[in-house]
Design a protein around this motif. Structure first.
Motif, PDB file in Angstrom:
ATOM      1  N   ASN A 123       0.699  -0.946   0.210  1.00  0.00           N
ATOM      2  CA  ASN A 123      -0.420   0.356   0.226  1.00  0.00           C
ATOM      3  C   ASN A 123       0.817   1.747   0.161  1.00  0.00           C
ATOM      4  O   ASN A 123       0.453   2.265  -0.823  1.00  0.00           O
ATOM      5  N   ILE A 124       1.954   1.283   1.307  1.00  0.00           N
ATOM      6  CA  ILE A 124       2.942   2.337   0.769  1.00  0.00           C
ATOM      7  C   ILE A 124       3.513   2.743  -0.366  1.00  0.00           C
ATOM      8  O   ILE A 124       3.666   3.898  -0.947  1.00  0.00           O
ATOM      9  N   ALA A 125       4.182   1.913  -1.009  1.00  0.00           N
ATOM     10  CA  ALA A 125       4.758   1.566  -2.686  1.00  0.00           C
ATOM     11  C   ALA A 125       4.040   1.659  -3.574  1.00  0.00           C
ATOM     12  O   ALA A 125       4.106   2.098  -4.736  1.00  0.00           O
ATOM     13  N   TYR A 126       2.280   1.726  -3.543  1.00  0.00           N
ATOM     14  CA  TYR A 126       1.581   2.247  -4.929  1.00  0.00           C
ATOM     15  C   TYR A 126       2.070   3.173  -6.008  1.00  0.00           C
ATOM     16  O   TYR A 126       1.967   2.703  -6.956  1.00  0.00           O
ATOM     17  N   GLY A 127       2.816   3.960  -5.795  1.00  0.00           N
ATOM     18  CA  GLY A 127       3.324   4.921  -6.534  1.00  0.00           C
ATOM     19  C   GLY A 127       4.080   4.559  -7.020  1.00  0.00           C
ATOM     20  O   GLY A 127       5.067   4.990  -7.670  1.00  0.00           O
ATOM     21  N   ARG A 128       5.417   3.751  -6.028  1.00  0.00           N
ATOM     22  CA  ARG A 128       6.692   3.013  -6.558  1.00  0.00           C
ATOM     23  C   ARG A 128       7.023   1.845  -6.036  1.00  0.00           C
ATOM     24  O   ARG A 128       7.546   1.652  -5.080  1.00  0.00           O
ATOM     25  N   PRO A 129       6.270   1.115  -6.896  1.00  0.00           N
ATOM     26  CA  PRO A 129       6.536  -0.305  -6.835  1.00  0.00           C
ATOM     27  C   PRO A 129       8.069  -0.852  -6.802  1.00  0.00           C
ATOM     28  O   PRO A 129       8.347  -1.931  -6.196  1.00  0.00           O
ATOM     29  N   ASP A 130       8.941  -0.224  -7.300  1.00  0.00           N
ATOM     30  CA  ASP A 130      10.018  -0.036  -6.963  1.00  0.00           C
ATOM     31  C   ASP A 130      10.693   0.497  -5.645  1.00  0.00           C
ATOM     32  O   ASP A 130      11.924  -0.176  -5.465  1.00  0.00           O
ATOM     33  N   ALA A 131      10.335   0.978  -5.245  1.00  0.00           N
ATOM     34  CA  ALA A 131      10.479   1.344  -3.655  1.00  0.00           C
ATOM     35  C   ALA A 131      11.883   0.239  -2.771  1.00  0.00           C
ATOM     36  O   ALA A 131      10.875  -0.100  -2.962  1.00  0.00           O
TER      37      ALA A 131
ATOM     38  N   THR B 187      12.831  -1.203   0.397  1.00  0.00           N
ATOM     39  CA  THR B 187      12.281  -1.406   2.337  1.00  0.00           C
ATOM     40  C   THR B 187      12.717  -0.045   3.011  1.00  0.00           C
ATOM     41  O   THR B 187      11.906   0.254   3.657  1.00  0.00           O
ATOM     42  N   ASP B 188      14.168   0.575   2.775  1.00  0.00           N
ATOM     43  CA  ASP B 188      14.467   1.550   4.193  1.00  0.00           C
ATOM     44  C   ASP B 188      13.683   3.267   3.284  1.00  0.00           C
ATOM     45  O   ASP B 188      13.083   3.390   3.963  1.00  0.00           O
ATOM     46  N   GLU B 189      13.454   2.648   2.225  1.00  0.00           N
ATOM     47  CA  GLU B 189      12.688   3.958   1.202  1.00  0.00           C
ATOM     48  C   GLU B 189      11.025   4.049   2.740  1.00  0.00           C
ATOM     49  O   GLU B 189      10.311   4.701   2.167  1.00  0.00           O
ATOM     50  N   ILE B 190      10.630   2.699   2.220  1.00  0.00           N
ATOM     51  CA  ILE B 190       9.038   2.087   2.365  1.00  0.00           C
ATOM     52  C   ILE B 190       9.015   2.656   4.496  1.00  0.00           C
ATOM     53  O   ILE B 190       8.207   3.334   4.301  1.00  0.00           O
ATOM     54  N   VAL B 191      10.254   2.687   4.580  1.00  0.00           N
ATOM     55  CA  VAL B 191      10.184   3.032   6.606  1.00  0.00           C
ATOM     56  C   VAL B 191      10.018   3.736   6.394  1.00  0.00           C
ATOM     57  O   VAL B 191       9.403   4.878   7.347  1.00  0.00           O
ATOM     58  N   ALA B 192      11.073   5.130   5.594  1.00  0.00           N
ATOM     59  CA  ALA B 192      11.257   6.167   6.207  1.00  0.00           C
ATOM     60  C   ALA B 192      10.099   6.958   6.302  1.00  0.00           C
ATOM     61  O   ALA B 192       9.958   8.247   6.966  1.00  0.00           O
TER      62      ALA B 192
ATOM     63  N   LEU C 273      -7.530  -1.671   9.947  1.00  0.00           N
ATOM     64  CA  LEU C 273      -7.548  -0.345  10.402  1.00  0.00           C
ATOM     65  C   LEU C 273      -7.712   1.041  11.315  1.00  0.00           C
ATOM     66  O   LEU C 273      -9.187   0.794  10.096  1.00  0.00           O
ATOM     67  N   SER C 274      -7.746   1.698  12.000  1.00  0.00           N
ATOM     68  CA  SER C 274      -8.263   2.322  12.887  1.00  0.00           C
ATOM     69  C   SER C 274      -8.576   3.217  11.547  1.00  0.00           C
ATOM     70  O   SER C 274      -7.467   3.616  10.692  1.00  0.00           O
ATOM     71  N   GLY C 275      -9.716   4.503  11.383  1.00  0.00           N
ATOM     72  CA  GLY C 275      -8.947   5.400  10.964  1.00  0.00           C
ATOM     73  C   GLY C 275      -8.093   5.997  10.635  1.00  0.00           C
ATOM     74  O   GLY C 275      -7.804   6.917   9.226  1.00  0.00           O
ATOM     75  N   GLY C 276      -7.145   6.662  11.858  1.00  0.00           N
ATOM     76  CA  GLY C 276      -6.091   7.034  11.767  1.00  0.00           C
ATOM     77  C   GLY C 276      -5.469   6.998  10.894  1.00  0.00           C
ATOM     78  O   GLY C 276      -3.727   6.890  10.518  1.00  0.00           O
ATOM     79  N   GLN C 277      -5.104   5.573  11.500  1.00  0.00           N
ATOM     80  CA  GLN C 277      -4.130   4.600  11.453  1.00  0.00           C
ATOM     81  C   GLN C 277      -4.197   4.511   9.004  1.00  0.00           C
ATOM     82  O   GLN C 277      -3.276   4.746   8.818  1.00  0.00           O
ATOM     83  N   ARG C 278      -5.241   4.489   9.104  1.00  0.00           N
ATOM     84  CA  ARG C 278      -5.503   4.080   7.134  1.00  0.00           C
ATOM     85  C   ARG C 278      -5.220   5.137   6.983  1.00  0.00           C
ATOM     86  O   ARG C 278      -4.710   5.415   5.830  1.00  0.00           O
ATOM     87  N   GLN C 279      -5.114   6.684   6.910  1.00  0.00           N
ATOM     88  CA  GLN C 279      -4.891   8.230   6.949  1.00  0.00           C
ATOM     89  C   GLN C 279      -3.411   8.645   7.166  1.00  0.00           C
ATOM     90  O   GLN C 279      -3.217   8.664   6.387  1.00  0.00           O
ATOM     91  N   ARG C 280      -2.424   8.275   8.270  1.00  0.00           N
ATOM     92  CA  ARG C 280      -0.685   8.264   8.227  1.00  0.00           C
ATOM     93  C   ARG C 280      -0.582   7.075   7.005  1.00  0.00           C
ATOM     94  O   ARG C 280       0.281   7.532   6.882  1.00  0.00           O
ATOM     95  N   LEU C 281      -1.092   6.325   6.987  1.00  0.00           N
ATOM     96  CA  LEU C 281      -0.029   5.390   5.397  1.00  0.00           C
ATOM     97  C   LEU C 281      -1.068   5.628   4.009  1.00  0.00           C
ATOM     98  O   LEU C 281       0.063   5.719   3.265  1.00  0.00           O
ATOM     99  N   ALA C 282      -2.087   6.603   4.266  1.00  0.00           N
ATOM    100  CA  ALA C 282      -2.418   6.863   2.878  1.00  0.00           C
ATOM    101  C   ALA C 282      -1.336   8.449   3.290  1.00  0.00           C
ATOM    102  O   ALA C 282      -0.453   8.843   1.926  1.00  0.00           O
ATOM    103  N   ILE C 283      -0.585   8.569   3.884  1.00  0.00           N
ATOM    104  CA  ILE C 283      -0.013  10.526   4.221  1.00  0.00           C
ATOM    105  C   ILE C 283       1.800   9.269   3.570  1.00  0.00           C
ATOM    106  O   ILE C 283       2.088  10.620   2.933  1.00  0.00           O
ATOM    107  N   ALA C 284       1.608   8.735   4.419  1.00  0.00           N
ATOM    108  CA  ALA C 284       3.060   7.820   3.374  1.00  0.00           C
ATOM    109  C   ALA C 284       3.471   7.000   2.243  1.00  0.00           C
ATOM    110  O   ALA C 284       4.469   7.845   2.138  1.00  0.00           O
ATOM    111  N   ARG C 285       2.636   7.043   1.642  1.00  0.00           N
ATOM    112  CA  ARG C 285       1.835   6.209   0.177  1.00  0.00           C
ATOM    113  C   ARG C 285       2.190   7.561  -0.576  1.00  0.00           C
ATOM    114  O   ARG C 285       3.468   7.606  -1.582  1.00  0.00           O
ATOM    115  N   THR C 286       1.885   9.503  -0.335  1.00  0.00           N
ATOM    116  CA  THR C 286       1.986  10.156  -1.101  1.00  0.00           C
ATOM    117  C   THR C 286       3.562  10.897  -0.718  1.00  0.00           C
ATOM    118  O   THR C 286       4.405  10.989  -1.527  1.00  0.00           O
TER     119      THR C 286
END
Length: 552
Positions: free
Chosen positions: A484-492, A494-499, A528-541
């Motif tokens: 989900n986090i790497a949706y916009g960059r499938p080749d990212a 693990t370090d970049e995803i964690v960051a 997940l909770s609403g806040g957790q989903r929102q944070r993952l959406a922010i991380a994805r962007t």
């Protein structure tokens, strides 16, 4: 609240996107580039459809679908040819049986074992031909279905938001599933069944070699079968259309209840929704019953008229045998040939029913495919490659399709590095500003500019590549948190995803999950909770690191 944040970052390839460059001359945009812009470097794993639906709306539905079938003509023709060869073996069997009766049962005649071996060989050849013809036919059928599904999904992915504003998702799901299956079945099965109907011609020729008048007696009832089929076909089409439409209504109700199950349960409205589904299913049941009534009127007639022909053959053939104009073996063979003629006429009724349903389904599919997106690249649109993040809403006015004015003479200038919050009451156009910036809709008047370029003059892919959006309803896919986090960059990495997760404040709760970043979040991320989903959406962007960030 909508926050627009041009952060000044430059997407020159450091963010992990593999990008080719535009073929068009973009010297006016300060870019020295030579090939098309690709926002995400993903290599396709599967081949695209070989052909597309014919766009000519004046043609019949079958002619429009013909290119899809012709794309697989080699294997399809092979299945039909092998099927016809199998019919030849099948039609040869009654003649051998008749000859065995006339010659094999006489003293001093041909031994019966001779005919037995011939029948065994014909049976093996017939079975082999059935195996290969069905194998090739099914391969063709699923290839056609693959093409149709990809064509409609690719088209839906290009449609503008205004299309989805007025179309129910259940209707689209129904057309992309049951309607495609109905069309595929007819395109693949109808030619095969029509080839099988060739047994009537072959059997007629064989009977004619025995006795010409007997051949015409055998076919005496066939014109009436054809007339009954035409009448059934006329009555079936409107009912078939109604069936597909009402099945789509059922799919819509089910889809809305699944997607909104939390709302339904929170209001204890299960009984109301069940009543709604029941009434919708009842309407679908009624249309199916009407189709069954039509079939019940015509199918027995179409199936039993050939049997009447069999009785006529027995009557007339018996007369010929008594008068020495035909042998017992001849009459036995002719009766067997007449029996071979019965299944094709039974299948003919099935083909007509299937054809009417396919016609209704195809027209429903074409309704979608004939829709054109409202927001498309202008002729000569160029790629927005280097973006500093300067945004200008220049005297923008916007009216939604229903005539509701949202923005009038809206003026806003955002410089690179600035953070601006738009605050106002519900319905004042805050989210609309973000949608116009990403060109989900086009302005009614004025212009939206990025780096002093009208967004309508740049390609949609390159524009949206430069804009990261986090919506108020964060949508997550039913895959792992990592994906989900790497949706916009499938080749990212693990370090970049964690960051990115750490920057969005999501690393803490992800670390507490049993499987961490490999945890599958479930449909729409509702585990997940609403806040957790929102944070993952922010991380994805944040992982994409766009020059312009929009938080809605």
């Amino acid at each position: 609240m909508t926050a627009v944040h041009p952060n000044g970052a430059s997407t020159n390839g450091s963010n992990g996107h593999r990008r080719r460059e535009p073929k068009v001359d973009q010297s006016a945009f300060g870019a020295d580039v030579t090939s098309p812009f690709v926002p995400i470097g993903v290599t396709p794993r599967y081949p695209p459809p070989r052909r597309n639906i014919d766009p000519d709306r004046s043609k019949s539905w079958l002619k429009r679908a013909l290119p899809i079938v012709l794309a697989h003509k080699k294997i399809f023709i092979a299945s039909l040819v092998i099927s016809f060869i199998g019919l030849i073996f099948q039609v040869a069997i009654p003649g051998v049986v008749g000859e065995a009766i006339d010659k094999g049962l006489k003293k001093g005649g041909t031994p019966l074992s001779h005919f037995v071996w011939i029948l065994v060989i014909l049976g093996l050849l017939r079975g082999t031909s059935i195996y290969f013809s069905r194998k090739f036919l099914l391969n063709t059928a699923y290839r056609i279905e693959y093409d149709l599904r990809n064509i409609i999904y690719e088209h839906l992915s290009r449609m503008s938001f205004s299309f989805y504003d007025r179309v129910q998702s259940g209707q689209l799901i129904s057309r992309a599933n049951s309607d495609i299956r109905a069309v595929q079945m007819y395109l693949s099965q109808a030619p095969f069944i029509l080839v099988q109907c060739g047994v009537v011609v072959l059997a007629f020729v064989e009977i004619a070699t025995i006795n010409v008048s007997l051949a015409f007696v055998a076919l005496a009832t066939m014109p009436f079968v054809f007339i009954a089929g035409i009448k059934m076909r006329k009555q079936m089409f409107p009912v078939s259309w109604l069936i597909q439409a009402r099945l789509a209504d059922v799919a819509t109700v089910v889809d809305e209840n699944i997607q909104g199950v939390r709302v339904v349960k929170s209001f204890a409205a299960e009984e109301n929704q069940l009543n709604l589904l029941t009434s919708t299913a009842k309407r679908a049941e009624w249309s199916n019953v009407q189709q069954a009534n039509i079939r019940s009127r015509f199918a027995p007639l179409m199936e039993n008229l050939p049997r009447l022909g069999q009785a006529l053959v027995l009557l007339y053939g018996g007369y010929l045998a008594i008068n020495g104009q035909a042998t017992v073996g001849d009459i036995t063979a002719v009766l067997a040939y007449v029996l071979l003629m019965v299944p094709p006429f039974r299948q003919l009724g099935f083909v007509m029913m299937m054809g009417q349903r396919a016609a209704a389904s195809a027209n429903r599919i074409y309704e979608v495919l004939d829709e054109q997106p409202d927001v498309v690249d202008r002729p000569g649109a160029v790629d927005l490659v280097e973006c500093s993040g300067d945004v200008h809403f220049d005297d923008v006015s916007f009216v939604y399709g229903n005539g509701t004015p949202v923005l009038e003479h809206f003026e806003l200038r955002l410089r690179p590095g600035e953070t601006v919050a738009l605050v106002g009451r519900t319905g004042t156009g805050k989210s609309t500003v973000a949608r116009l910036l990403a060109r989900f809709y086009d302005v009614t008047d004025g212009a939206v500019r990025v780096d002093d370029k009208d967004v309508r003059d740049v390609t949609l892919l390159s524009l949206r590549h430069q804009i990261g959006m986090v919506l108020d309803d964060p949508f997550l896919f039913s895959v792992s948190i990592r994906d989900n986090i790497a949706y916009g960059r499938p080749d990212a990495s693990t370090d970049e995803i964690v960051a990115a997760a750490e920057a969005a404040g999501a690393a803490g709760f992800i670390g507490r999950l049993p499987e961490g970043y490999d945890t599958v979040v479930g449909e729409r991320g509702f585990t997940l909770s609403g806040g957790q989903r929102q944070r993952l959406a922010i991380a994805r962007t944040l992982l994409v690191n766009p020059p312009i960030l929009v938080l809605d």
